[in-house]
Design an enzyme around this catalytic site. Structure first.
Site, PDB file in Angstrom:
ATOM      1  N   ARG A   1      40.604  20.383  42.862  1.00 11.58           N
ATOM      2  CA  ARG A   1      41.337  21.719  42.984  1.00 11.58           C
ATOM      3  C   ARG A   1      41.464  22.235  41.413  1.00 11.58           C
ATOM      4  O   ARG A   1      41.800  23.374  41.243  1.00 11.58           O
ATOM      5  CB  ARG A   1      42.557  21.653  43.673  1.00 11.58           C
ATOM      6  CG  ARG A   1      43.542  23.029  43.554  1.00 11.58           C
ATOM      7  CD  ARG A   1      44.415  22.938  44.586  1.00 11.58           C
ATOM      8  NE  ARG A   1      45.281  21.999  45.214  1.00 11.58           N
ATOM      9  CZ  ARG A   1      46.147  21.292  44.423  1.00 11.58           C
ATOM     10  NH1 ARG A   1      46.594  21.901  43.208  1.00 11.58           N
ATOM     11  NH2 ARG A   1      46.662  20.320  44.734  1.00 11.58           N
TER      12      ARG A   1
ATOM     13  N   TYR B   1      36.926  48.080  43.167  1.00 12.32           N
ATOM     14  CA  TYR B   1      36.479  47.202  44.299  1.00 12.32           C
ATOM     15  C   TYR B   1      37.751  47.109  45.349  1.00 12.32           C
ATOM     16  O   TYR B   1      38.815  47.118  44.622  1.00 12.32           O
ATOM     17  CB  TYR B   1      35.991  45.983  43.911  1.00 12.32           C
ATOM     18  CG  TYR B   1      35.645  44.968  45.287  1.00 12.32           C
ATOM     19  CD1 TYR B   1      34.455  45.019  45.861  1.00 12.32           C
ATOM     20  CD2 TYR B   1      36.641  43.920  45.605  1.00 12.32           C
ATOM     21  CE1 TYR B   1      34.142  44.489  46.925  1.00 12.32           C
ATOM     22  CE2 TYR B   1      36.139  43.275  46.755  1.00 12.32           C
ATOM     23  CZ  TYR B   1      35.077  43.399  47.440  1.00 12.32           C
ATOM     24  OH  TYR B   1      34.562  42.525  48.464  1.00 12.32           O
TER      25      TYR B   1
ATOM     26  N   ASP C   1      36.255  43.782  35.437  1.00 13.86           N
ATOM     27  CA  ASP C   1      35.065  43.469  36.385  1.00 13.86           C
ATOM     28  C   ASP C   1      33.792  43.934  35.980  1.00 13.86           C
ATOM     29  O   ASP C   1      33.508  44.963  36.207  1.00 13.86           O
ATOM     30  CB  ASP C   1      35.743  44.031  37.725  1.00 13.86           C
ATOM     31  CG  ASP C   1      34.741  43.439  39.057  1.00 13.86           C
ATOM     32  OD1 ASP C   1      33.696  43.239  38.710  1.00 13.86           O
ATOM     33  OD2 ASP C   1      35.199  43.589  40.174  1.00 13.86           O
TER      34      ASP C   1
ATOM     35  N   LYS D   1      27.498  38.019  43.509  1.00 12.78           N
ATOM     36  CA  LYS D   1      26.700  38.986  43.921  1.00 12.78           C
ATOM     37  C   LYS D   1      25.357  38.835  42.653  1.00 12.78           C
ATOM     38  O   LYS D   1      24.670  37.877  43.281  1.00 12.78           O
ATOM     39  CB  LYS D   1      27.312  40.351  43.242  1.00 12.78           C
ATOM     40  CG  LYS D   1      28.467  40.864  44.044  1.00 12.78           C
ATOM     41  CD  LYS D   1      28.186  41.023  45.663  1.00 12.78           C
ATOM     42  CE  LYS D   1      29.629  40.740  46.121  1.00 12.78           C
ATOM     43  NZ  LYS D   1      30.642  41.883  45.703  1.00 12.78           N
TER      44      LYS D   1
HETATM   45  C1  LIG Z   1      32.184  41.791  45.669  1.00 17.05           C
HETATM   46  C2  LIG Z   1      32.866  42.171  44.663  1.00 17.05           C
HETATM   47  C3  LIG Z   1      34.250  41.737  44.603  1.00 17.05           C
HETATM   48  C4  LIG Z   1      34.941  40.512  45.253  1.00 17.05           C
HETATM   49  O1  LIG Z   1      34.163  39.306  45.118  1.00 17.05           O
HETATM   50  P1  LIG Z   1      34.040  38.223  46.449  1.00 17.05           P
HETATM   51  O2  LIG Z   1      32.878  37.512  45.716  1.00 17.05           O
HETATM   52  O3  LIG Z   1      33.566  38.924  47.546  1.00 17.05           O
HETATM   53  O4  LIG Z   1      35.490  37.766  46.291  1.00 17.05           O
HETATM   54  C5  LIG Z   1      35.001  42.169  43.319  1.00 17.05           C
HETATM   55  N1  LIG Z   1      34.510  43.221  42.454  1.00 17.05           N
HETATM   56  C6  LIG Z   1      33.183  43.682  42.681  1.00 17.05           C
HETATM   57  C7  LIG Z   1      32.595  44.812  41.844  1.00 17.05           C
HETATM   58  C8  LIG Z   1      32.273  43.252  43.807  1.00 17.05           C
HETATM   59  O5  LIG Z   1      31.290  43.807  44.148  1.00 17.05           O
END
Ligand SMILES: *Cc1c(COP(=O)(O)O)cnc(C)c1O
Length: 384
Positions: A50, A103, A175, A200
């Protein structure tokens, strides 16, 4: 960049494996009391899973190398990463600034989760630096950024907002999932913490869920401390898959970028299409700013079909190479109609307010050959 992607983590251990080992142990034995103290200290990852594991640490290092950051942490998901960071830098009585578009999970954090714990939030028009400035209060502790962003592909001026934040001692969190560190390195513009949904483009193959944060050692220790309690640490197998994916990130992004740009130009000239939103197009209202802070414009575009909701439904159904799926960043293309995707959580009115037209399509280009993709899209459009 690819050379660094392949070699920057070579000497992280004494192992002679050419490929990274996968450390599945959840528990680690100490040699003696001193050793136990050492491995259980801040950012330690050889103690209990963890708190981290060596495979995830290795992935975090490669991502930090890409972003130009000091260190990093890997989480179970992108949301695990960003929600832990948002909580680590705020407490009751503080104020956070975010953007009108994010998001959806980040919007939920700003609208519901943080206010529920006494943290106020303000969402501003990300295209206006003045809007960020006006929103700052004496108790503002964090500014959350995301660029480009769904659904209109708005751009945030990273340098201008970070200069502003820095002058007031406010932490910035960006992000960088859509752009990826190949196309945009937010730390070069002053961002303190960079987040990725590793799920992604970094993973890149639609087969894992993970998230990352890259930052200074000081910020990382603060986040790590909370993550210990939250329990959103990344797991070794997904990190191992992501390490495999990240080696080809630059090569893949080159094709994602090329596919999206070509497709955007093609769609812009197509009579069935009302409007195309892609920062690489000269028609994008913030194209110049995008070109200033990005070296490529990413694999994601949205476009509005003249035929509205029905046209959107039949367009997606008629595509042959493209999956009707909501995630993105993998080697194969996906498309989704945001009005349907968000329809479950938002009222039709809220959907429109977010700028989501009924005929809007979000298209995530994969790395198929460009011509094949355009032929598929053209055929689907011509049948409408
Ligand atoms: C998918 C996504 C997230 C969240 O990510 P997860 O891995 O699905 O938790 C956050 N920001 C963006 C821009 C995303 O495309």
């Amino acid at each position: 960049m690819t050379t660094r992607l392949l070699h920057s983590d070579k000497n992280v251990s004494d192992e002679l494996d050419v490929a990274p080992p996968l450390h599945l142990s959840a528990n680690y034995a100490a040699r003696d009391a001193d050793h136990l103290r050492e491995i259980s200290g801040p950012l330690g990852n050889n103690y209990y899973a963890r708190r981290g594991n060596p495979t995830s640490e290795r992935l975090a290092k490669v991502i930090a190398e890409l972003e130009g950051g000091e260190t990093g942490l890997v989480f179970a998901s992108g949301m695990g990463a960003i929600s832990t960071a948002m909580m680590a830098f705020t407490k009751a009585g503080d104020h956070v600034i975010g953007q009108q578009n994010h998001y959806i999970g980040i919007t939920e954090m700003l609208d519901k989760v943080l206010p529920g714990y006494g943290v106020e939030s303000t969402k501003v028009d990300q295209t206006s630096v003045e809007a960020f400035e006006r929103a700052i209060r004496p108790n503002t502790k964090l500014i959350v950024l995301e660029t480009p962003v769904n659904p209109m592909m708005h751009i945030t001026d990273l340098k201008a907002v970070c200069d502003l934040a820095r002058s007031k001692g406010i932490v910035t969190l960006c992000d960088n999932t859509f752009a990826t560190s190949i196309n945009q390195r937010p730390m070069e513009f002053g961002v303190d913490i960079v987040m990725h949904s590793v799920t992604k483009y970094i993973g890149g193959h639609h087969d894992l869920l993970a998230g990352s944060l890259t930052t200074s050692r000081q910020h990382a220790e603060r986040i790590w401390d909370l993550s210990m309690t939250i329990g959103a640490a990344g797991n070794a197998f997904n990190s191992w898959l992501a390490l495999r994916g990240i080696r080809t990130l630059e090569l893949r992004m080159r094709q994602h970028n090329a596919n999206a740009l070509e497709l955007a130009r093609f769609l812009e000239a197509h009579p069935a299409v009302h409007k195309v939103f892609y920062p690489g197009l000269h028609s994008h209202p913030q194209h110049e700013l995008a070109a200033k802070q990005m070296s490529g414009f990413g694999g994601l575009l949205t476009f509005d079909l003249k035929g509205g909701y029905e046209a959107g439904q039949s367009f997606i159904k008629r595509l042959e190479l493209v999956d009707y799926a909501s995630s993105l960043g993998g080697v194969t293309s996906t498309a989704v109609q945001p009005a349907v995707l968000f329809g479950g959580r938002l009222s039709p009115d809220q959907v429109l307010k977010q700028g989501i037209a009924p005929g809007l399509i979000r298209f995530a280009t994969g790395i198929e050959n460009t011509d094949d993709l355009i032929v598929d899209v053209d055929r689907a459009l011509n049948g409408l």
